[in-house]
Enzyme design. Sequence first.
Site, PDB file in Angstrom:
ATOM      1  N   TYR A 123      -4.562  -1.540  -0.263  1.00  0.00           N
ATOM      2  CA  TYR A 123      -4.686  -1.742  -1.725  1.00  0.00           C
ATOM      3  C   TYR A 123      -2.774  -3.127  -1.716  1.00  0.00           C
ATOM      4  O   TYR A 123      -2.246  -3.402  -2.778  1.00  0.00           O
ATOM      5  CB  TYR A 123      -4.438  -0.851  -3.080  1.00  0.00           C
ATOM      6  CG  TYR A 123      -5.930  -0.872  -3.701  1.00  0.00           C
ATOM      7  CD1 TYR A 123      -6.757  -1.965  -3.974  1.00  0.00           C
ATOM      8  CD2 TYR A 123      -6.518   0.556  -2.632  1.00  0.00           C
ATOM      9  CE1 TYR A 123      -7.975  -1.122  -4.872  1.00  0.00           C
ATOM     10  CE2 TYR A 123      -7.689   0.498  -2.882  1.00  0.00           C
ATOM     11  CZ  TYR A 123      -8.734   0.054  -3.778  1.00  0.00           C
ATOM     12  OH  TYR A 123     -10.381   0.293  -4.013  1.00  0.00           O
ATOM     13  N   LEU A 124      -1.929  -2.271  -1.076  1.00  0.00           N
ATOM     14  CA  LEU A 124      -0.576  -2.302  -0.907  1.00  0.00           C
ATOM     15  C   LEU A 124      -0.123  -3.314  -0.329  1.00  0.00           C
ATOM     16  O   LEU A 124      -0.593  -3.871   1.099  1.00  0.00           O
ATOM     17  CB  LEU A 124       0.415  -1.103  -0.735  1.00  0.00           C
ATOM     18  CG  LEU A 124       0.304   0.157  -1.287  1.00  0.00           C
ATOM     19  CD1 LEU A 124       0.938   0.923  -0.691  1.00  0.00           C
ATOM     20  CD2 LEU A 124      -0.104  -0.296  -3.169  1.00  0.00           C
TER      21      LEU A 124
END
Length: 701
Positions: A659-660
């Site tokens: 997600y990052l």
Amino acid sequence: MKQSDRPSGVSSAVQCEAGGGGTHEDVKVDPDERNDGQQKPGSPEINNNKEKTRSKSSKQRHNHKERTADVKLCGEDENLCESVQVKKRRVKDEESPEKHDKNQSSGRKRKKTSSEHEKAEKNKKTKKDGDQEKKKKAEESDKWKWWEEGKSSDTQKWSSLEHKGPYFPPEYEPLPDNICFYYDGQPMKLSPATEEIVTFYAKMLDHEYTSKEVFQNNFFSDWKEEMTKEERKLIKMLSKCDFSQIHKYFVEKSEERKNMTKEEKQVLKEEASRLMEEYGFCLLDGHREKIGNFKLEPPGLFRGRGEHPKMGKLKKRIQPEDVTINCSQDSKIPAPPAGHHWKRVQHDNTVTWLASWLENIHGRPKYIMLNPSSKLKGEKDWQKYETARRLKMKVDSIRKQYRRDWTSREMKSRQRGVAIYFIDKLALRAGNEKDDESADTVGCCSLRVEHITLHRRLDGQEHVVEFDFLGKDSIRYYNKVPVEKQVFKNLKLFIKHKDPEDDLFDRITTVKLNKTLNECMPGLTAKVFRTFNASTTLQDQLNKLTTGGMTVEEKILSYNRANRAVAILCNHQRAAPKTFEKSMQLLQEKAVRNNHSDDGNRRATSSRLDSRVTRCLMLLEKKEKAVQRLSEQLKKLQLQETDREENKVIALGTSKLNYLDPRISVAWCKKHQVPVEKIYNKTQRDKFAWAIDMTDENFQF
DNA sequence: TTAGAGACTTGGAACAATTTTG
DNA sequence: CAAAATTGTTCCAAGTCTCTAA
């Protein structure tokens, strides 16, 4: 839009472990009690719950949609509505080619950095054999910097692909003669096929799974299928089966394995690396790329997550005849095991997989695909973050839009508006329909009335929605969120005249929702919000938490904190480490024994800290003048403890990996002189090689 | 429109290797 | 140096989302 404008309330989530059963009274969960309070997956309450739910099939639930179709929306806020939008023309989603221009300019200058780091790291490890050293270096020298080439086609994934096919797990080795299965107290020799299945069960004997009725029933009926006629005649009840000798045999065997000498272990290791060398790589467009899972899954018993109706079923051995091979026409076609043939050999370059088969539990396809470090995966990953960044530009208007929808005349628009709001604010998953053959878990669109409780006031806040449901992997989502008044009103409307097991959003589906989103922005789907909000949060937190005079350690602490904020947002949880409670207890005992001074509030999170604290305390007793220094030390340790405590049930890995935007982290490292190695381990650096190479310190998400 | 097939990402647990501690 | 703790890797389940055919 700045992060602070993002609807707040996410960080207040109280997380509990999987298996929590949803009772929906107005219950307050005290964070300190949550371990005791949580329900075991098998508890009656959850079963009741499930039965109720299950008794209503999705079809029936769907019927309810008709029932609610003509609910009239009360007039007070009707005036805002516009004429019903004429139906959506499908916007073809082409990934805009903007992405490359945007990033490469900033990327080019720092090209060297990553390899420098790796060299530095390698030099540290000079002790190891130079053999591997050489290999590594060779690999590195021809690392493929695909991100420096232009964007490749979206549909055509490769122009040449060659590989060795999957690796088949070893054949079953029958048990030695002195190890036996007993039925009704009598030893019984089983046919090899039957015996193999027995070993699957016997190996799991001390796992909680085998005590569950569903597991036992599924296992037994699948096992019977595979028995010979004679065996089937004899073996009638699982409860009369005694696997304990076999179980013991495997326990001993694994013990033996653990106690192997260095040399023996070395041999195994070499064997494994030979295998990897032979099967672990493919040749894609002339580049040697690592495969993710080149080993076929061995047979065994299916273990679902949560209360899975199929747990215990037999996962059959995959035969070459089940496997489809995908490679390029002119490549060397992988050879099937002697005497066998492939199901099919195809040459489809619009897909990325090398081999596939149908798994027999659900009948879904499984694939052999490339490692995350490969171009195919990396490019897609990069594209994902670029889509999220495009959302950043559009999110303002999208938020305006869904707020408008809250007062629409149409029920479905209101539902859609609230659903997107949840997805945005709480980072909920889309929530596709599921069949009844899997665990009862939900996401946004599949939320049921029973999963929320509305509180006009709660703990001094107004319009609080209490969520309690099992999400992906049966991880419990529990959160109390204050929402806008209009959302609250709408929710009341949505649940009116519905049963607990009815869909909260009965007028929308993930497909419709995504269609709407796609109209707002090409490529936009529900999951993009998770990526977007996760990365935005990280960027924000990093900017906020990192200050000038920090040491590297402090910076890393900040990074982990930022990372943790994201993990909490995304509800990424893990079971508390096994040793956690034990060491906690130990410390508390010692704390009592040493009961001195004021710091009753310290809590251990590991015996390492524990012992340090103890040592500190003993010194304190002896030397009064050291008091101040020690208490400072203590404070620092306590800080770390708190950190660990906070981390007890939070898993950082998933968000970091999925997600990052890695460029945020890389830029942060460069800006604050933190070596990337402190943030990303080797695997992660491989996966994010593109980001490490192209990002300079000025990158902002 | 809808169901089902298909392909790809995301997810925690189990297991293995490595590091720290006593 | 053994045991415990920590970190890294593998495994494979379970999501999301698209496409196609009826």
